[in-house]
Design a protein around this motif. Structure first.
Motif, short mmCIF file in Angstrom:
data_model
loop_
_atom_site.label_atom_id
_atom_site.label_comp_id
_atom_site.label_asym_id
_atom_site.label_seq_id
_atom_site.Cartn_x
_atom_site.Cartn_y
_atom_site.Cartn_z
N LEU A 188 0.81 -1.04 0.05
CA LEU A 188 -0.13 0.09 -0.08
C LEU A 188 0.89 1.27 0.03
O LEU A 188 0.76 2.04 -0.82
CB LEU A 188 -0.97 0.06 1.15
N PHE A 189 1.99 1.22 0.88
CA PHE A 189 2.71 2.47 0.91
C PHE A 189 3.75 2.52 -0.37
O PHE A 189 3.84 3.55 -0.87
CB PHE A 189 3.64 2.36 2.20
N LEU A 190 4.04 1.53 -1.00
CA LEU A 190 4.68 1.68 -2.38
C LEU A 190 3.84 2.12 -3.26
O LEU A 190 4.17 3.12 -4.06
CB LEU A 190 5.19 0.15 -2.56
N VAL A 191 2.55 1.84 -3.41
CA VAL A 191 1.59 2.25 -4.28
C VAL A 191 1.32 3.75 -4.14
O VAL A 191 1.43 4.54 -5.00
CB VAL A 191 0.12 1.43 -4.31
N ILE A 192 1.27 3.98 -3.00
CA ILE A 192 1.12 5.85 -2.68
C ILE A 192 2.33 6.43 -3.03
O ILE A 192 2.37 7.40 -3.60
CB ILE A 192 0.74 5.70 -1.09
N GLY A 193 3.42 5.94 -2.69
CA GLY A 193 4.72 6.24 -3.29
C GLY A 193 4.66 6.38 -4.70
O GLY A 193 5.18 7.79 -5.19
N LEU A 194 4.34 5.42 -5.42
CA LEU A 194 4.46 5.56 -6.87
C LEU A 194 3.45 6.64 -7.32
O LEU A 194 3.59 7.24 -8.53
CB LEU A 194 4.07 4.13 -7.50
N ILE A 195 2.16 6.72 -6.85
CA ILE A 195 1.20 7.73 -7.18
C ILE A 195 1.73 9.14 -7.05
O ILE A 195 1.52 10.10 -7.92
CB ILE A 195 -0.33 7.46 -6.37
N LEU A 196 2.34 9.24 -5.79
CA LEU A 196 2.88 10.53 -5.57
C LEU A 196 3.98 10.83 -6.70
O LEU A 196 4.21 11.97 -7.02
CB LEU A 196 3.50 10.73 -4.13
N ALA A 197 4.91 9.91 -7.06
CA ALA A 197 5.99 10.22 -7.94
C ALA A 197 5.34 10.72 -9.16
O ALA A 197 5.87 11.41 -10.11
CB ALA A 197 6.64 9.05 -8.13
N GLY A 198 4.23 9.77 -9.59
CA GLY A 198 3.42 10.28 -10.73
C GLY A 198 2.82 11.48 -10.95
O GLY A 198 2.89 12.36 -11.86
N SER A 207 5.00 24.60 0.19
CA SER A 207 4.22 23.60 1.29
C SER A 207 5.22 23.27 2.06
O SER A 207 4.90 22.40 2.93
CB SER A 207 3.62 22.69 0.06
N THR A 208 6.77 23.02 1.75
CA THR A 208 7.42 22.34 2.51
C THR A 208 8.55 23.27 3.59
O THR A 208 9.05 24.44 2.88
CB THR A 208 8.58 21.63 1.68
N GLY A 209 8.65 23.10 4.72
CA GLY A 209 8.97 24.15 5.63
C GLY A 209 10.34 23.27 6.15
O GLY A 209 10.18 21.91 6.26
N SER A 210 10.98 24.00 6.84
CA SER A 210 12.30 23.06 7.47
C SER A 210 12.79 24.28 8.62
O SER A 210 12.86 25.34 8.74
CB SER A 210 13.38 22.80 6.46
N ASN A 211 13.59 23.41 9.37
CA ASN A 211 14.35 24.12 10.61
C ASN A 211 15.79 23.59 10.72
O ASN A 211 15.57 22.42 11.24
CB ASN A 211 13.61 24.19 11.77
N LEU A 262 9.60 18.48 -4.46
CA LEU A 262 9.07 17.68 -5.47
C LEU A 262 9.09 15.82 -5.22
O LEU A 262 8.17 15.37 -5.63
CB LEU A 262 9.86 17.66 -6.96
N TRP A 263 9.99 15.72 -4.48
CA TRP A 263 10.45 14.11 -4.19
C TRP A 263 10.54 13.58 -2.89
O TRP A 263 10.57 12.35 -2.68
CB TRP A 263 11.75 13.82 -5.11
N LEU A 264 10.58 14.44 -1.91
CA LEU A 264 10.73 14.02 -0.62
C LEU A 264 9.48 12.97 -0.24
O LEU A 264 9.55 11.77 0.27
CB LEU A 264 10.55 14.95 0.51
N LEU A 265 8.17 13.28 -0.42
CA LEU A 265 7.17 12.25 -0.15
C LEU A 265 7.10 11.06 -0.62
O LEU A 265 6.75 10.06 -0.31
CB LEU A 265 5.73 13.02 0.05
N PRO A 266 7.33 11.22 -2.14
CA PRO A 266 7.46 9.84 -3.13
C PRO A 266 8.44 8.82 -2.37
O PRO A 266 8.23 7.74 -2.23
CB PRO A 266 7.73 10.19 -4.48
N PHE A 286 7.33 7.43 1.51
CA PHE A 286 6.35 6.36 1.15
C PHE A 286 6.94 5.22 0.39
O PHE A 286 6.56 4.16 0.70
CB PHE A 286 5.04 7.02 0.36
N GLY A 287 7.60 5.28 -0.80
CA GLY A 287 7.95 4.27 -1.65
C GLY A 287 9.09 3.68 -0.69
O GLY A 287 9.04 2.31 -0.73
N GLY A 288 9.98 4.47 -0.07
CA GLY A 288 11.06 3.74 0.56
C GLY A 288 10.45 2.77 1.62
O GLY A 288 10.71 1.41 2.15
N LEU A 289 9.52 3.47 2.60
CA LEU A 289 8.99 2.70 3.50
C LEU A 289 8.15 1.37 3.31
O LEU A 289 8.24 0.31 3.81
CB LEU A 289 8.10 3.48 4.53
N GLY A 290 7.42 1.52 1.84
CA GLY A 290 6.65 0.60 1.37
C GLY A 290 7.64 -0.73 0.79
O GLY A 290 7.37 -1.64 1.30
N LEU A 291 8.61 -0.27 0.34
CA LEU A 291 9.68 -1.26 -0.36
C LEU A 291 10.34 -1.85 0.97
O LEU A 291 10.41 -3.27 0.74
CB LEU A 291 10.63 -0.45 -1.10
#
Length: 156
Positions: free
Chosen positions: A24-34, A93-97, A127-131, A134-139
């Motif tokens: 499921l997490f891998l699919v979410i990661g792939l969707i976010l990458a798409g 949309s992405t913040g950091s400290n 662009l790529w942090l969330l994919p 999710f993809g890494g945790l899923g894999l």
């Protein structure tokens, strides 16, 4: 003819659940990458300038206590001119400290011509942090579940 029925033990259920969770997490990661690839393929590019840093505490007080983190994150506010000549401003949309950008930094802005208010900074994190998360945790989870299933199968 004798039919042998095996019951699933705890190890098989854990393996199945971990593989399902990971898939499921891998699919979410792939969707976010798409979504990121689709955004990149249709996006207009413009030069922008970070005009401010919007410091925010985005966590609820309960989660801050759990994490031990009550420091705010800096979200860059960027100003750019869209292709129709209109001056636009958006908060990334992405913040950091510590902050990834400082006031006055020049950045490349990506936006859709039909909705320039949905702009993003052209950067790896935006662009790529969330994919990748999710993809890494899923894999990882699917791999662990598969390994547990294979070890369990080898023993039976």
């Amino acid at each position: 003819m004798q039919l042998q029925v095996r019951r699933w033990g705890a190890r098989q259920w854990i393996a199945f659940g971990t593989i399902g969770f990971g898939s499921l997490f891998l699919v979410i990661g792939l969707i976010l990458a798409g979504v990121s690839v689709s955004f990149l393929s249709d996006a207009e590019r413009a030069k922008g300038t970070v005009v401010a840093l919007d410091w925010r505490n985005d966590y609820s007080s309960a989660s801050r206590k759990q994490r031990g983190n009550n420091e705010p994150h800096a979200y860059p506010v960027v100003e750019f001119t869209s292709s129709d000549g209109t001056q636009r401003t958006f908060r990334n949309s992405t913040g950091s400290n510590p902050p990834s950008y400082e006031e006055g930094d020049r950045v490349e802005v990506l936006y859709h011509a039909d909705s320039p208010e949905d702009a993003r900074i052209n950067g790896f994190v935006s662009l790529w942090l969330l994919p990748l998360i999710f993809g890494g945790l899923g894999l990882l989870a699917a791999g662990i579940g598969t390994a547990v299933a294979m070890v369990g199968r080898g023993r039976s």
